[in-house]
Design a protein around this motif. Sequence first.
Motif, PDB file in Angstrom:
ATOM      1  N   ARG B   2      28.643 -30.358  -3.834  1.00 21.48           N
ATOM      2  CA  ARG B   2      27.381 -30.442  -3.076  1.00 21.48           C
ATOM      3  C   ARG B   2      27.228 -31.795  -2.411  1.00 21.48           C
ATOM      4  NH1 ARG B   2      26.279 -26.259  -1.213  1.00 21.48           N
ATOM      5  NH2 ARG B   2      24.163 -26.945  -0.812  1.00 21.48           N
ATOM      6  N   VAL B  47      27.564 -29.480   3.104  1.00 17.95           N
ATOM      7  CA  VAL B  47      26.906 -28.189   3.358  1.00 17.95           C
ATOM      8  C   VAL B  47      27.957 -27.095   3.479  1.00 17.95           C
ATOM      9  CG1 VAL B  47      24.842 -29.134   4.467  1.00 17.95           C
ATOM     10  CG2 VAL B  47      26.850 -28.598   5.861  1.00 17.95           C
ATOM     11  N   ARG B  48      27.589 -25.922   2.977  1.00 21.88           N
ATOM     12  CA  ARG B  48      28.463 -24.762   3.166  1.00 21.88           C
ATOM     13  C   ARG B  48      28.263 -24.245   4.584  1.00 21.88           C
ATOM     14  NH1 ARG B  48      25.967 -22.603  -1.537  1.00 21.88           N
ATOM     15  NH2 ARG B  48      25.098 -21.064  -0.110  1.00 21.88           N
ATOM     16  N   ASP B  50      27.661 -21.341   5.565  1.00 19.96           N
ATOM     17  CA  ASP B  50      26.554 -20.386   5.686  1.00 19.96           C
ATOM     18  C   ASP B  50      25.182 -21.053   5.568  1.00 19.96           C
ATOM     19  OD1 ASP B  50      26.428 -20.915   3.001  1.00 19.96           O
ATOM     20  OD2 ASP B  50      26.902 -18.876   2.346  1.00 19.96           O
ATOM     21  N   GLU B  51      25.184 -22.348   5.250  1.00 21.28           N
ATOM     22  CA  GLU B  51      23.912 -23.078   5.198  1.00 21.28           C
ATOM     23  C   GLU B  51      23.574 -23.771   6.515  1.00 21.28           C
ATOM     24  OE1 GLU B  51      23.908 -24.550   0.528  1.00 21.28           O
ATOM     25  OE2 GLU B  51      25.042 -25.683   2.029  1.00 21.28           O
ATOM     26  N   LEU B  52      24.533 -23.808   7.427  1.00 17.73           N
ATOM     27  CA  LEU B  52      24.317 -24.519   8.695  1.00 17.73           C
ATOM     28  C   LEU B  52      23.319 -23.771   9.568  1.00 17.73           C
ATOM     29  CD1 LEU B  52      28.052 -25.313   9.543  1.00 17.73           C
ATOM     30  CD2 LEU B  52      26.264 -27.049   9.221  1.00 17.73           C
ATOM     31  N   ASP B  53      22.542 -24.513  10.358  1.00 21.63           N
ATOM     32  CA  ASP B  53      21.749 -23.912  11.425  1.00 21.63           C
ATOM     33  C   ASP B  53      22.725 -23.200  12.363  1.00 21.63           C
ATOM     34  OD1 ASP B  53      20.365 -23.304  13.718  1.00 21.63           O
ATOM     35  OD2 ASP B  53      19.696 -25.358  14.115  1.00 21.63           O
ATOM     36  N   VAL B 123      30.631 -30.690   6.551  1.00 21.46           N
ATOM     37  CA  VAL B 123      30.748 -29.261   6.265  1.00 21.46           C
ATOM     38  C   VAL B 123      31.943 -29.027   5.343  1.00 21.46           C
ATOM     39  CG1 VAL B 123      30.873 -26.944   7.249  1.00 21.46           C
ATOM     40  CG2 VAL B 123      29.943 -28.816   8.615  1.00 21.46           C
ATOM     41  N   ASP B 124      31.758 -28.181   4.353  1.00 23.99           N
ATOM     42  CA  ASP B 124      32.851 -27.833   3.431  1.00 23.99           C
ATOM     43  C   ASP B 124      33.732 -26.771   4.094  1.00 23.99           C
ATOM     44  OD1 ASP B 124      34.506 -27.605   1.300  1.00 23.99           O
ATOM     45  OD2 ASP B 124      33.005 -26.801  -0.092  1.00 23.99           O
ATOM     46  N   GLY B 194      27.061 -23.857  14.282  1.00 23.86           N
ATOM     47  CA  GLY B 194      27.084 -23.493  12.869  1.00 23.86           C
ATOM     48  C   GLY B 194      27.521 -22.051  12.659  1.00 23.86           C
ATOM     49  N   ASN B 198      30.763 -20.767  10.538  1.00 22.77           N
ATOM     50  CA  ASN B 198      30.613 -19.775   9.476  1.00 22.77           C
ATOM     51  C   ASN B 198      31.558 -18.599   9.691  1.00 22.77           C
ATOM     52  OD1 ASN B 198      29.420 -18.837   7.094  1.00 22.77           O
ATOM     53  ND2 ASN B 198      27.987 -17.551   8.251  1.00 22.77           N
ATOM     54  N   HIS B 203      36.424 -21.690   5.025  1.00 17.80           N
ATOM     55  CA  HIS B 203      35.371 -22.158   4.122  1.00 17.80           C
ATOM     56  C   HIS B 203      35.965 -22.862   2.910  1.00 17.80           C
ATOM     57  CE1 HIS B 203      31.980 -19.276   5.606  1.00 17.80           C
ATOM     58  NE2 HIS B 203      32.828 -19.546   6.570  1.00 17.80           N
TER      59      HIS B 203
END
Lengths: 357, 357
Positions: B2, B47-48, B50-53, B123-124, B194, B198, B203
């Motif tokens: 995280r 950030v994952r 899928d968490e990105l704007d 980003v991860d 983002g 995704n 990922h």
Amino acid sequence: VREITLDDVEDLALGAVVLGTGGGGEPYVPTLMVREALRTHGPVPVVRPDELDPEGLVLPLGIIGAPTAAAEKLFNGGESRAALRTLEDCLGRKGVAVMPIEVGGGATLLPIAAAAELGLPVVDADSMRRAFPKAELTLLNLAGISASPLVLVDAENNTVVVHGIDTPAVERLARPVVVEMGMIAICAAYALTGAQVNEFAIHGSLTYCIELGRRMRAIREGDADAYPQLLEFTGGRLIFTGKVADIERRTVNAWAVGTLTLEHLQDPDRVLRIDFQNENLIAMEAGVPLVTVPDLISLLDAETGTPMTTEALRYGQRLQVLATPAHERWHQPDGIALAGPRSFGYDLDYVPFGGTR
Amino acid sequence: VREITLDDVEDLALGAVVLGTGGGGEPYVPTLMVREALRTHGPVPVVRPDELDPEGLVLPLGIIGAPTAAAEKLFNGGESRAALRTLEDCLGRKGVAVMPIEVGGGATLLPIAAAAELGLPVVDADSMRRAFPKAELTLLNLAGISASPLVLVDAENNTVVVHGIDTPAVERLARPVVVEMGMIAICAAYALTGAQVNEFAIHGSLTYCIELGRRMRAIREGDADAYPQLLEFTGGRLIFTGKVADIERRTVNAWAVGTLTLEHLQDPDRVLRIDFQNENLIAMEAGVPLVTVPDLISLLDAETGTPMTTEALRYGQRLQVLATPAHERWHQPDGIALAGPRSFGYDLDYVPFGGTR
């Protein structure tokens, strides 16, 4: 001149080949492009540097690369606009006028076509009053104005923007891109204000180019007084009349580099050797340099008076060699240091021009 | 993970050398840079995808050039920020996160330092789950996302922006600039949203790299189960144990190109030959290719378990050769076409990896 019309194009192209001093690129395709633009958009207004908005952004445009490639490679017609638009985007403002970076070969004509297409005037000025083969060889550089950002656009519409820490770095980084772009690219650089154009650019270069072209046309038309009038106008002299005995040329790093050898018409023992890097650099007879950069060494067909690019020469062709003093600013010590023979790697001092200009 | 803290840097660097497959650059200086940035600015949030704007602009960052040069040339520390700021300027908007273009060598670490300095999360994810030597060798390219505009910044702060009509044109035009920049540059490219990260990026690549590094550290610390755990985690296998008999290497077009020859420790008649172009491309024994790109060929010091870059190898050094299957997306026909042996000029089919992954 107050505007450029279709009637000016021939004189402009003739003058531009003389000022191109062997380089600058064949004007044929750029001539077609500027004619098409003038037909479509009408005459292009010409503004004097002192008429520009002092705060206005002026957009200099030119061609970079080997004339050999320019003669072989088609333009797509959109490069100039793309280059100027990219330069505007980099600076976050719109230009008020287009300026030729150099008067010399096709690079003189493309800015006029671009101005017509963009609905902008063209400035009656340039940065050298001739053609030169490197981005740093301008009076703007002498004045401390950066070439950066320099925008390159090729015929496939690839665009590269070089932000160098100084102008030699810009040239160094742009050069291999030009090679990769096929040895030739449209170039927008040296963005500057109207006030800077007024203070540092060479005024009246388009007018000079047209006036010079008018005199070349008179020679072609067989006017008996035309040669003396040319020499008086330019302050130049004819230094040799000979036929092409040899042209050794290779493309190095997007430059056409080589040597032209002329045999004197009356006395075959006399040989003039002209070294060039795109543009003619040094004319030497029997090991003695007669004329060197920054002064101009131009080639005229001896029979027709047509000014010739190195690319267009043919074996056996008879030529007049016209030497013309460079703009006086180039004769200052910093001008000679920037554009004299030593800057091209010759262990040779500048030969002061004996002209009266 | 995280967030990335100082405690993660060693594992990240160890994993990055394995994924660098001989290339990717020595992580030493980038490690110092990321440590300094984390000390100054604190941990970097991860950030994952899928968490990105979904509409947010993600800024991918990497290194381009020859690892040979990276080992010799100092960074000034400001290149990454300059590259990302220029990319933002080109696109006229601010980024919401930084992403490593590749996990592999120093190119894994610099984006984390840049994110810390810019106050952005990282980003991860990455675009290859390894290192590769050309800008077009990414899953983003396979997904039709352009590398353009690609921004290059050198240690003198020269900046070049390449807008290519397609990603091969970007690579073609960027490469000679990298040569002129001293064979190495910081590179920002493949700007994307983002939502695109995704959908198309790989990922979890930073987490994977840290987890891999943790297993490498266990090997270095002498943990008896560490090798089996490494092989289980990566789906890889050890294909050869030998000593360095020869390294032939030259710098071509800002790539370190050459061949490493290993003599088997038990049976000196067995020789493994590994061709590399920055990254290891093909491992061949007695003319038979055992492993090829896009699968990973990594070198580990046989005594200490330390993963090795090609630059750091020494004559006589004993090595384990670890082969690991590439991310499964690379095994699709278009992935093999883009990054298989033929794309590197070999007249050789991809050798399907026998692993279980």
